[in-house]
Design a protein around this motif. Structure first.
Motif, PDB file in Angstrom:
ATOM      1  N   LYS A 120       0.832  -1.206   0.000  1.00  0.00           N
ATOM      2  CA  LYS A 120       0.000   0.000   0.000  1.00  0.00           C
ATOM      3  C   LYS A 120       0.866   1.255   0.000  1.00  0.00           C
ATOM      4  O   LYS A 120       0.554   2.240  -0.681  1.00  0.00           O
ATOM      5  CB  LYS A 120      -0.918   0.010   1.225  1.00  0.00           C
ATOM      6  CG  LYS A 120      -2.053  -0.989   1.135  1.00  0.00           C
ATOM      7  CD  LYS A 120      -2.919  -0.939   2.375  1.00  0.00           C
ATOM      8  CE  LYS A 120      -4.047  -1.940   2.321  1.00  0.00           C
ATOM      9  NZ  LYS A 120      -4.862  -1.917   3.556  1.00  0.00           N
ATOM     10  N   ALA A 123       2.250   1.757  -3.491  1.00  0.00           N
ATOM     11  CA  ALA A 123       1.198   2.232  -4.409  1.00  0.00           C
ATOM     12  C   ALA A 123       0.924   3.720  -4.191  1.00  0.00           C
ATOM     13  O   ALA A 123       0.750   4.472  -5.141  1.00  0.00           O
ATOM     14  CB  ALA A 123      -0.075   1.412  -4.209  1.00  0.00           C
ATOM     15  N   LYS A 124       0.880   4.154  -2.923  1.00  0.00           N
ATOM     16  CA  LYS A 124       0.653   5.577  -2.650  1.00  0.00           C
ATOM     17  C   LYS A 124       1.830   6.411  -3.132  1.00  0.00           C
ATOM     18  O   LYS A 124       1.650   7.534  -3.601  1.00  0.00           O
ATOM     19  CB  LYS A 124       0.415   5.808  -1.157  1.00  0.00           C
ATOM     20  CG  LYS A 124      -0.955   5.377  -0.709  1.00  0.00           C
ATOM     21  CD  LYS A 124      -1.224   5.816   0.700  1.00  0.00           C
ATOM     22  CE  LYS A 124      -2.662   5.434   1.063  1.00  0.00           C
ATOM     23  NZ  LYS A 124      -3.076   6.016   2.296  1.00  0.00           N
ATOM     24  N   LYS A 125       3.025   5.875  -3.016  1.00  0.00           N
ATOM     25  CA  LYS A 125       4.222   6.603  -3.470  1.00  0.00           C
ATOM     26  C   LYS A 125       4.146   6.814  -4.986  1.00  0.00           C
ATOM     27  O   LYS A 125       4.437   7.894  -5.495  1.00  0.00           O
ATOM     28  CB  LYS A 125       5.484   5.847  -3.085  1.00  0.00           C
ATOM     29  CG  LYS A 125       6.754   6.563  -3.479  1.00  0.00           C
ATOM     30  CD  LYS A 125       7.954   5.767  -3.019  1.00  0.00           C
ATOM     31  CE  LYS A 125       9.225   6.448  -3.460  1.00  0.00           C
ATOM     32  NZ  LYS A 125      10.410   5.695  -3.134  1.00  0.00           N
ATOM     33  N   LYS A 126       3.705   5.790  -5.719  1.00  0.00           N
ATOM     34  CA  LYS A 126       3.578   5.911  -7.182  1.00  0.00           C
ATOM     35  C   LYS A 126       2.514   6.955  -7.537  1.00  0.00           C
ATOM     36  O   LYS A 126       2.685   7.718  -8.452  1.00  0.00           O
ATOM     37  CB  LYS A 126       3.202   4.563  -7.785  1.00  0.00           C
ATOM     38  CG  LYS A 126       4.340   3.571  -7.816  1.00  0.00           C
ATOM     39  CD  LYS A 126       3.902   2.251  -8.446  1.00  0.00           C
ATOM     40  CE  LYS A 126       5.028   1.265  -8.400  1.00  0.00           C
ATOM     41  NZ  LYS A 126       4.629  -0.060  -8.922  1.00  0.00           N
ATOM     42  N   ASN A 127       1.431   7.003  -6.776  1.00  0.00           N
ATOM     43  CA  ASN A 127       0.378   7.988  -7.020  1.00  0.00           C
ATOM     44  C   ASN A 127       0.884   9.400  -6.764  1.00  0.00           C
ATOM     45  O   ASN A 127       0.528  10.332  -7.469  1.00  0.00           O
ATOM     46  CB  ASN A 127      -0.864   7.711  -6.166  1.00  0.00           C
ATOM     47  CG  ASN A 127      -1.598   6.458  -6.597  1.00  0.00           C
ATOM     48  OD1 ASN A 127      -1.425   6.018  -7.743  1.00  0.00           O
ATOM     49  ND2 ASN A 127      -2.418   5.909  -5.720  1.00  0.00           N
ATOM     50  N   LEU A 128       1.700   9.597  -5.733  1.00  0.00           N
ATOM     51  CA  LEU A 128       2.234  10.909  -5.426  1.00  0.00           C
ATOM     52  C   LEU A 128       3.231  11.366  -6.471  1.00  0.00           C
ATOM     53  O   LEU A 128       3.340  12.549  -6.783  1.00  0.00           O
ATOM     54  CB  LEU A 128       2.893  10.912  -4.029  1.00  0.00           C
ATOM     55  CG  LEU A 128       1.929  10.766  -2.848  1.00  0.00           C
ATOM     56  CD1 LEU A 128       2.727  10.667  -1.556  1.00  0.00           C
ATOM     57  CD2 LEU A 128       0.990  11.966  -2.793  1.00  0.00           C
ATOM     58  N   ASN A 130       3.195  10.608  -9.693  1.00  0.00           N
ATOM     59  CA  ASN A 130       2.494  10.874 -10.955  1.00  0.00           C
ATOM     60  C   ASN A 130       1.640  12.136 -10.896  1.00  0.00           C
ATOM     61  O   ASN A 130       1.149  12.609 -11.910  1.00  0.00           O
ATOM     62  CB  ASN A 130       1.611   9.687 -11.344  1.00  0.00           C
ATOM     63  CG  ASN A 130       2.423   8.463 -11.678  1.00  0.00           C
ATOM     64  OD1 ASN A 130       3.589   8.603 -12.056  1.00  0.00           O
ATOM     65  ND2 ASN A 130       1.829   7.293 -11.552  1.00  0.00           N
ATOM     66  N   VAL A 131       1.432  12.749  -9.758  1.00  0.00           N
ATOM     67  CA  VAL A 131       0.609  13.960  -9.640  1.00  0.00           C
ATOM     68  C   VAL A 131       1.383  15.133 -10.255  1.00  0.00           C
ATOM     69  O   VAL A 131       2.520  15.378  -9.913  1.00  0.00           O
ATOM     70  CB  VAL A 131       0.285  14.242  -8.149  1.00  0.00           C
ATOM     71  CG1 VAL A 131      -0.444  15.567  -8.020  1.00  0.00           C
ATOM     72  CG2 VAL A 131      -0.542  13.104  -7.572  1.00  0.00           C
TER      73      VAL A 131
END
Length: 132
Positions: A120, A123-128, A130-131
């Motif tokens: 998790k 996954a959050k690191k990848k979302n941050l 890509n922002v």
């Protein structure tokens, strides 16, 4: 005269203190004859005891003797023998394996709970990242 009485009193005091009983012997497996190292040897009714050495030998010294000696070891039946009132005596023990077996316990490993937390976080690191 007083010096002689004092000497006699001191001699009797120390000779009584040094009077000891010695119990020695060897502990072996009854089926194979192999020595049993680290078996517990205890004078019954006292706190005086020891473990056997690597060769299964033991030697206990006591000022007074109880009525028996007890030998025990995990996986073997406990054995006891009576003691006689001799200054030195040798008692060898041949312990028999016990038939007692524990139930089988099966442990099935699952996934480490920390792995889900790590996934998790990744996954959050990848979302941050890509922002825009």
């Amino acid at each position: 005269m007083i010096r002689n009485l004092l000497f006699l009193f001191t001699f009797l005091l120390f000779s009584e203190a040094s009077a000891q009983f010695i119990v020695q012997g060897k502990v072996t497996d009854a089926e194979t004859g192999d020595p049993i190292p680290f078996a517990s040897v205890l004078l019954k009714g006292t706190t005086l005891g020891m473990n056997t050495d690597f060769e299964g030998n033991y030697s206990l010294s006591a000022k007074s003797l109880p009525d028996s000696i007890v030998v025990s070891y995990i996986g073997y039946l406990t054995q006891s023998k009576p003691l006689s009132n001799q200054a030195e005596q040798t008692l060898n023990f041949q312990l028999r394996p016990s038939d007692f077996q524990l139930e089988a316990f099966v442990f099935e490993a699952g996934e480490n709970p920390a792995f889900e937390i790590i996934r998790k976080a990744v996954a959050k690191k990848k979302n941050l990242i890509n922002v825009p």
